[in-house]
Design a protein around this motif. Structure first.
Motif, PDB file in Angstrom:
ATOM      1  N   LEU A  16     -73.960 -87.481 107.368  1.00 57.05           N
ATOM      2  CA  LEU A  16     -75.350 -87.022 107.476  1.00 57.05           C
ATOM      3  C   LEU A  16     -76.115 -87.265 106.187  1.00 57.05           C
ATOM      4  O   LEU A  16     -77.277 -87.690 106.206  1.00 57.05           O
ATOM      5  CB  LEU A  16     -75.397 -85.539 107.835  1.00 57.05           C
ATOM      6  CG  LEU A  16     -75.182 -85.199 109.300  1.00 57.05           C
ATOM      7  CD1 LEU A  16     -75.104 -83.691 109.493  1.00 57.05           C
ATOM      8  CD2 LEU A  16     -76.280 -85.781 110.160  1.00 57.05           C
ATOM      9  N   LYS A  17     -75.481 -87.011 105.057  1.00 60.94           N
ATOM     10  CA  LYS A  17     -76.135 -87.225 103.769  1.00 60.94           C
ATOM     11  C   LYS A  17     -76.500 -88.695 103.590  1.00 60.94           C
ATOM     12  O   LYS A  17     -77.614 -89.033 103.181  1.00 60.94           O
ATOM     13  CB  LYS A  17     -75.228 -86.764 102.636  1.00 60.94           C
ATOM     14  CG  LYS A  17     -75.864 -86.880 101.274  1.00 60.94           C
ATOM     15  CD  LYS A  17     -74.951 -86.360 100.189  1.00 60.94           C
ATOM     16  CE  LYS A  17     -75.607 -86.534  98.827  1.00 60.94           C
ATOM     17  NZ  LYS A  17     -74.744 -86.102  97.741  1.00 60.94           N
ATOM     18  N   ALA A  18     -75.564 -89.589 103.921  1.00 58.98           N
ATOM     19  CA  ALA A  18     -75.818 -91.029 103.792  1.00 58.98           C
ATOM     20  C   ALA A  18     -76.946 -91.471 104.725  1.00 58.98           C
ATOM     21  O   ALA A  18     -77.816 -92.252 104.332  1.00 58.98           O
ATOM     22  CB  ALA A  18     -74.542 -91.818 104.069  1.00 58.98           C
ATOM     23  N   ALA A  19     -76.952 -90.964 105.960  1.00 60.88           N
ATOM     24  CA  ALA A  19     -78.010 -91.328 106.908  1.00 60.88           C
ATOM     25  C   ALA A  19     -79.362 -90.823 106.403  1.00 60.88           C
ATOM     26  O   ALA A  19     -80.371 -91.523 106.508  1.00 60.88           O
ATOM     27  CB  ALA A  19     -77.708 -90.764 108.285  1.00 60.88           C
ATOM     28  N   GLY A  20     -79.375 -89.616 105.859  1.00 63.48           N
ATOM     29  CA  GLY A  20     -80.610 -89.067 105.310  1.00 63.48           C
ATOM     30  C   GLY A  20     -81.127 -89.881 104.142  1.00 63.48           C
ATOM     31  O   GLY A  20     -82.333 -90.124 104.019  1.00 63.48           O
TER      32      GLY A  20
ATOM     33  N   ARG B 137     -80.619 -93.069 103.628  1.00 67.27           N
ATOM     34  CA  ARG B 137     -81.161 -94.326 104.161  1.00 67.27           C
ATOM     35  C   ARG B 137     -82.542 -94.121 104.767  1.00 67.27           C
ATOM     36  O   ARG B 137     -83.399 -95.002 104.689  1.00 67.27           O
ATOM     37  CB  ARG B 137     -80.206 -94.924 105.203  1.00 67.27           C
ATOM     38  CG  ARG B 137     -78.963 -95.534 104.621  1.00 67.27           C
ATOM     39  CD  ARG B 137     -78.183 -96.360 105.635  1.00 67.27           C
ATOM     40  NE  ARG B 137     -77.849 -95.633 106.845  1.00 67.27           N
ATOM     41  CZ  ARG B 137     -76.756 -94.890 107.025  1.00 67.27           C
ATOM     42  NH1 ARG B 137     -75.877 -94.762 106.057  1.00 67.27           N
ATOM     43  NH2 ARG B 137     -76.551 -94.284 108.180  1.00 67.27           N
ATOM     44  N   ALA B 138     -82.754 -92.944 105.373  1.00 67.29           N
ATOM     45  CA  ALA B 138     -84.040 -92.654 106.018  1.00 67.29           C
ATOM     46  C   ALA B 138     -85.054 -92.053 105.045  1.00 67.29           C
ATOM     47  O   ALA B 138     -86.220 -91.898 105.388  1.00 67.29           O
ATOM     48  CB  ALA B 138     -83.831 -91.697 107.183  1.00 67.29           C
ATOM     49  N   GLY B 139     -84.592 -91.682 103.849  1.00 69.74           N
ATOM     50  CA  GLY B 139     -85.494 -91.106 102.862  1.00 69.74           C
ATOM     51  C   GLY B 139     -85.806 -89.637 103.102  1.00 69.74           C
ATOM     52  O   GLY B 139     -86.866 -89.164 102.718  1.00 69.74           O
ATOM     53  N   VAL B 140     -84.889 -88.917 103.768  1.00 70.22           N
ATOM     54  CA  VAL B 140     -85.079 -87.486 104.018  1.00 70.22           C
ATOM     55  C   VAL B 140     -83.813 -86.731 103.635  1.00 70.22           C
ATOM     56  O   VAL B 140     -82.725 -87.300 103.605  1.00 70.22           O
ATOM     57  CB  VAL B 140     -85.410 -87.197 105.503  1.00 70.22           C
ATOM     58  CG1 VAL B 140     -86.740 -87.811 105.895  1.00 70.22           C
ATOM     59  CG2 VAL B 140     -84.316 -87.693 106.416  1.00 70.22           C
ATOM     60  N   LYS B 141     -83.972 -85.447 103.342  1.00 72.25           N
ATOM     61  CA  LYS B 141     -82.817 -84.606 103.071  1.00 72.25           C
ATOM     62  C   LYS B 141     -82.309 -84.041 104.392  1.00 72.25           C
ATOM     63  O   LYS B 141     -83.084 -83.458 105.152  1.00 72.25           O
ATOM     64  CB  LYS B 141     -83.172 -83.465 102.126  1.00 72.25           C
ATOM     65  CG  LYS B 141     -83.430 -83.919 100.710  1.00 72.25           C
ATOM     66  CD  LYS B 141     -83.643 -82.731  99.807  1.00 72.25           C
ATOM     67  CE  LYS B 141     -83.873 -83.190  98.384  1.00 72.25           C
ATOM     68  NZ  LYS B 141     -84.067 -82.072  97.465  1.00 72.25           N
ATOM     69  N   VAL B 142     -81.050 -84.251 104.666  1.00 74.17           N
ATOM     70  CA  VAL B 142     -80.450 -83.771 105.915  1.00 74.17           C
ATOM     71  C   VAL B 142     -79.314 -82.827 105.559  1.00 74.17           C
ATOM     72  O   VAL B 142     -78.468 -83.148 104.733  1.00 74.17           O
ATOM     73  CB  VAL B 142     -79.899 -84.943 106.761  1.00 74.17           C
ATOM     74  CG1 VAL B 142     -79.294 -84.437 108.048  1.00 74.17           C
ATOM     75  CG2 VAL B 142     -80.982 -85.956 107.052  1.00 74.17           C
ATOM     76  N   HIS B 143     -79.336 -81.658 106.192  1.00 73.99           N
ATOM     77  CA  HIS B 143     -78.265 -80.687 106.010  1.00 73.99           C
ATOM     78  C   HIS B 143     -77.774 -80.280 107.388  1.00 73.99           C
ATOM     79  O   HIS B 143     -78.566 -80.165 108.328  1.00 73.99           O
ATOM     80  CB  HIS B 143     -78.764 -79.454 105.258  1.00 73.99           C
ATOM     81  CG  HIS B 143     -79.325 -79.773 103.907  1.00 73.99           C
ATOM     82  ND1 HIS B 143     -78.517 -79.964 102.812  1.00 73.99           N
ATOM     83  CD2 HIS B 143     -80.590 -79.962 103.483  1.00 73.99           C
ATOM     84  CE1 HIS B 143     -79.275 -80.247 101.767  1.00 73.99           C
ATOM     85  NE2 HIS B 143     -80.540 -80.254 102.157  1.00 73.99           N
ATOM     86  N   THR B 144     -76.477 -80.037 107.516  1.00 69.94           N
ATOM     87  CA  THR B 144     -75.914 -79.686 108.822  1.00 69.94           C
ATOM     88  C   THR B 144     -76.575 -78.442 109.389  1.00 69.94           C
ATOM     89  O   THR B 144     -76.878 -78.393 110.584  1.00 69.94           O
ATOM     90  CB  THR B 144     -74.394 -79.493 108.734  1.00 69.94           C
ATOM     91  OG1 THR B 144     -74.091 -78.562 107.693  1.00 69.94           O
ATOM     92  CG2 THR B 144     -73.680 -80.797 108.463  1.00 69.94           C
TER      93      THR B 144
END
Length: 74
Positions: free
Chosen positions: A37-41, A43-50
């Motif tokens: 999820l962190k890597a995908a975030g 790449r997308a330029g957003v912070k992603v947390h579970t």
């Protein structure tokens, strides 16, 4: 649904444990999910947390009229 899970398990094949989802024939770990999820975030330029992902999914379900509780089938 149970039919969907059964179909997935038939395609996935047997595993070393009773876990439904495996990665490299091992149960998926929270660290793997966090890292992906962190890597995908990134790449997308957003912070992603579970937790945020879980909260967003729950909010969308509530907004769509889904009940807040569920009863498993007997």
């Amino acid at each position: 649904s149970i039919q969907s899970l059964s179909a997935y398990l038939a395609v996935r094949g047997p595993g070393p444990t009773d876990h439904a989802f495996l990665y490299r024939n091992q149960p998926i770990s929270k660290d793997l999910i966090h890292g992906r999820l962190k890597a995908a975030g990134e790449r997308a330029g957003v912070k992603v947390h579970t937790h945020r992902l879980r909260h967003t999914a729950a909010t969308q379900l509530l907004n769509a009229g889904c009940p807040t509780t569920s009863t498993p089938p007997h």
